[in-house]
Design an enzyme around this catalytic site. Structure first.
Site: not given
Ligand code: CAA
Length: 256
Positions: A65, A109, A112, A132
């Protein structure tokens, strides 16, 4: 389709979607995820498309992200605006198979997003990770759940708690990826796999995907009952007639 942060191409019955934000290693900002959702939904609705390949660059599938965009978000704001939420979950609602073709970094992300796809084909340069924890947070797009289901508790804990990266060889050994290929052959191999899938019965493919996905959401008995119902329902399609007749007549089936 015109996008700023994606490139799309059509290869026969396969759509190739390339994340294209090189200045930030394909960091998944709101705009990129919005564009991705639009592209995937459009290809899902297009009967001329039978499967989708999602890839990035040689250097990065996606580095996570967008930290710059995320940094100043606050709690009520993230909750009230459903940050990550529906925008990312679109990927899991696509009925056609989506293959992630991963070279370089698939972090946070990015990892993911690859795990939301139906299978991952990795280049030998791929690096997977959930870093993260180094940012003072935890995975927020399913990493603690999908990674654990894919590779088991001990290894998932190792990845999530230390934030370390896993190379392609380790990822294949851990069952995170379906196959590993030389980096130069990644997209061609993913397109080959997707082309095979796209030549098969679209309804059988969609229901096969749904049945395998069901294994992650239900008990064994319920999953087997669901599979049986789907298997029986497929006897109501012309594709079952064609597939079985073609076998007995020693010819290639024509499903499309
Ligand atoms: N968000 C925003 N920008 C990012 C980014 C990210 N996740 N990852 C890389 N970039 C940007 C860098 O800021 C840099 O931009 P500038 O040139 O403008 O400074 C550019 O991409 C190139 O990155 P680096 O210079 O850092 O490249 P490198 O080769 O030295 O390192 C890397 C590569 C190891 C991937 C490193 O960039 C990195 O660690 N990135 C962050 C990875 C990360 O922590 N991801 C998790 C994000 S949080 C998340 O994803 C939450 C969730 O679960 C949904």
């Amino acid at each position: 389709m015109n996008f700023e942060m994606l490139k799309t191409e059509i290869h026969g019955r396969v759509a190739l979607v390339r994340l294209d934000r090189p200045s930030a290693l394909n960091a998944l900002c709101d705009q990129l995820m919005g564009e991705l959702g639009t592209a995937l939904r459009d290809f899902d609705a297009d009967p001329a498309i039978g499967a989708i390949v999602l890839t990035g660059s040689d250097r990065a599938f996606a580095a996570g992200a967008d930290i710059r965009e995320m940094q100043s978000r606050s709690y009520p704001d993230t909750a009230m605006n459903d940050f990550i939420g529906a925008t990312w979950e679109v990927v899991t609602t696509i009925r056609k198979p989506v293959i992630a073709a991963v070279a370089g970094y698939a972090l946070g992300g990015g990892c993911e997003l690859a795990m939301m796809c139906d299978m991952i084909i990795a280049a030998d340069t791929a690096k997977f990770g959930q870093p993260e924890i180094n940012l003072g947070v935890i995975p927020g797009a399913g990493g603690t759940q999908r990674l654990t289901r894919a590779i088991g508790k001990s290894k998932a804990m190792d990845m999530v708690l230390t934030g370390r990266m896993m190379d392609a060889t380790e990822a294949e050994r851990a069952n995170l990826v379906a196959r590993v290929v030389p980096a130069g052959e990644l997209v061609a191999e993913a397109l080959r796999v997707a082309t095979t899938i796209a030549s098969l019965s679209p309804v059988a493919v969609a229901l096969a995907k749904r049945s395998v996905s069901r294994a992650f959401e239900t008990t064994l008995a319920e999953g087997v009952a669901y599979e049986r119902a789907v298997f029986l329902a497929l006897f109501g399609t012309p594709h079952q007639r064609e597939g079985m007749a073609a076998f007995l007549e020693k010819r290639k089936p024509d499903f499309i």
